[in-house]
Design an enzyme around this catalytic site. Structure first.
Site, mmCIF file in Angstrom:
data_model
loop_
_atom_site.group_PDB
_atom_site.id
_atom_site.type_symbol
_atom_site.label_atom_id
_atom_site.label_comp_id
_atom_site.label_asym_id
_atom_site.label_seq_id
_atom_site.Cartn_x
_atom_site.Cartn_y
_atom_site.Cartn_z
ATOM 1 N N SER A 144 42.042 50.936 36.666
ATOM 2 C CA SER A 144 43.545 51.088 36.935
ATOM 3 C C SER A 144 43.388 51.774 35.705
ATOM 4 O O SER A 144 42.824 52.540 34.936
ATOM 5 C CB SER A 144 44.694 50.085 36.242
ATOM 6 O OG SER A 144 45.992 50.438 36.311
ATOM 7 N N TYR A 157 46.432 43.790 29.844
ATOM 8 C CA TYR A 157 46.279 43.897 30.889
ATOM 9 C C TYR A 157 45.312 45.052 31.278
ATOM 10 O O TYR A 157 44.384 46.050 31.557
ATOM 11 C CB TYR A 157 47.226 44.075 31.593
ATOM 12 C CG TYR A 157 46.542 44.666 33.829
ATOM 13 C CD1 TYR A 157 46.342 43.669 34.347
ATOM 14 C CD2 TYR A 157 47.112 46.683 33.701
ATOM 15 C CE1 TYR A 157 46.025 44.372 35.903
ATOM 16 C CE2 TYR A 157 46.719 46.716 34.455
ATOM 17 C CZ TYR A 157 46.481 46.065 36.019
ATOM 18 O OH TYR A 157 45.686 46.423 36.750
#
Ligand SMILES: NC(=O)c1ccc[n+]([C@@H]2O[C@H](COP(=O)([O-])OP(=O)(O)OC[C@H]3O[C@@H](n4cnc5c(N)ncnc54)[C@H](O)[C@@H]3O)[C@@H](O)[C@H]2O)c1
Length: 304
Positions: A144, A157
């Site tokens: 990401s 995350y």
């Protein structure tokens, strides 16, 4: 790599979002598709859609955090298709957002377990098999843009995605010697179901992950404007064809990334004014160590 036709592709998280887009795009390019997902009902529906699109696809129920099950699934995929997997997509992931100071061990274990542990398990399961098969191939992991910078609401995350990016950097140095390319896809936002990721989680004892309607609704709204998963997979396919390590098809994040890397580079002094001789000696020792490590890696490759 351009020869996708006939290869067996293994796509984690293939029942939804980015993984499903990859199944469509690489399936249309002629790959035979194994999608693996923890949600069996979504898996069946996805296989039906792929089959309707004329793609040779099969679903495999798998929790990617379960190493023994992962190995069994790899065996089952190879048995079903009669060929080794030579295209691997570590795509499954979950998000769990909330203030970093409220995150619990359970939260870290879940988010790290799926997003980083799942990728490690994919690499551990398939890389030795791909090398042994000797047919080359390509490995992609989905990280990401969040992996380039921490943030107070996405701590575990972002940390897991940073690990994925870094891990792929290492493999990218090692695997080309075996004819295996490596990419790391760093999306910004995808039109997907990830706002409901908490529903795949077994009930935690304690959690700081926000799952109230207002927060999940806001996430849903953001992702509804995300990139179409099929477009993302087309960008990825082009990246793989160009042998790109980094695939980041989001021009809108350039300023953010420039800011992040600029701040890191700004922390470097022009010279070590306290100990210039020490700096020169450190540099020499590091160069010698790197040369020795390179010779060692080259020898290891020759003996595999
Ligand atoms: N949606 C975004 O905006 C966005 C942004 C950056 C990165 N990503 C990354 O993209 C990847 C794909 O996510 P998506 O947005 O398509 O979400 P998605 O929820 O639509 O798809 C993810 C799939 O992974 C599956 N999954 C979850 N845990 C699993 C497990 N333990 N084992 C096996 N399968 C599991 C889910 O069931 C789901 O089908 C993820 O790694 C995610 O972190 C997404």
């Amino acid at each position: 790599m351009r020869d996708f036709a006939g290869r067996v592709a293994f796509i984690t998280g293939g029942a939804s979002g980015a993984g499903f887009g990859q199944a469509l795009v690489f399936g249309r390019a002629g790959a035979r598709i194994a999608i693996a997902d923890v949600r069996r009902d979504a898996l069946d529906a996805a296989v039906d859609r792929l089959t309707e699109a004329g793609i040779d696809a099969r679903g495999f129920a798998l929790d990617i955090t379960d190493r023994a099950a992962y190995a069994r699934t790899a065996d089952a995929v190879e048995e079903h298709f009669g060929d080794p997997v030579t295209l691997l997509f570590n795509t499954a992931g979950v998000n769990g957002f909330g203030p970093i100071e409220t995150m619990t061990y359970d939260d870290f274990d879940w988010i790290m377990g799926v997003n980083l542990g799942g990728v490690i398990n994919g690499m551990q399961t398939f890389v030795p098999r791909m090398i042994a098969a000797g047919r080359g191939g390509h490995v992609t992991s989905v990280a990401s843009v969040g992996g380039f910078e921490g943030s107070r609401m996405t701590g575990p995350y972002s940390m897991a995605k940073a690990g994925v990016i870094n891990l792929m950097e290492s493999y990218a140095q090692a695997l080309p010697a075996h004819g295996i390319g490596v990419s790391v896809l760093c999306p910004a936002s995808i039109r997907s179901n990830i706002s409901d990721a908490h529903l795949t989680r077994t009930q935690p004892a304690a959690t700081g992950v926000l799952t109230d309607d207002e927060f999940v609704g806001a996430l849903r709204e953001v992702y509804s404007h995300g990139m179409d998963p099929e477009h993302l997979a087309l960008h990825l396919k082009r990246g793989i064809e160009r042998d790109q390590l980094y695939v980041i098809p989001y021009p809108e994040v350039r300023d953010d990334l420039e800011g992040t890397f600029g701040r890191i580079l700004d922390a470097l002094p022009d010279s070590d004014d306290l100990d210039p001789a020490g700096a020169a000696s450190r540099e020499r020792a590091l160069a010698e160590f790197r040369a020795a490590a390179r010779r060692r890696a080259d020898n290891a490759e020759r003996t595999i």
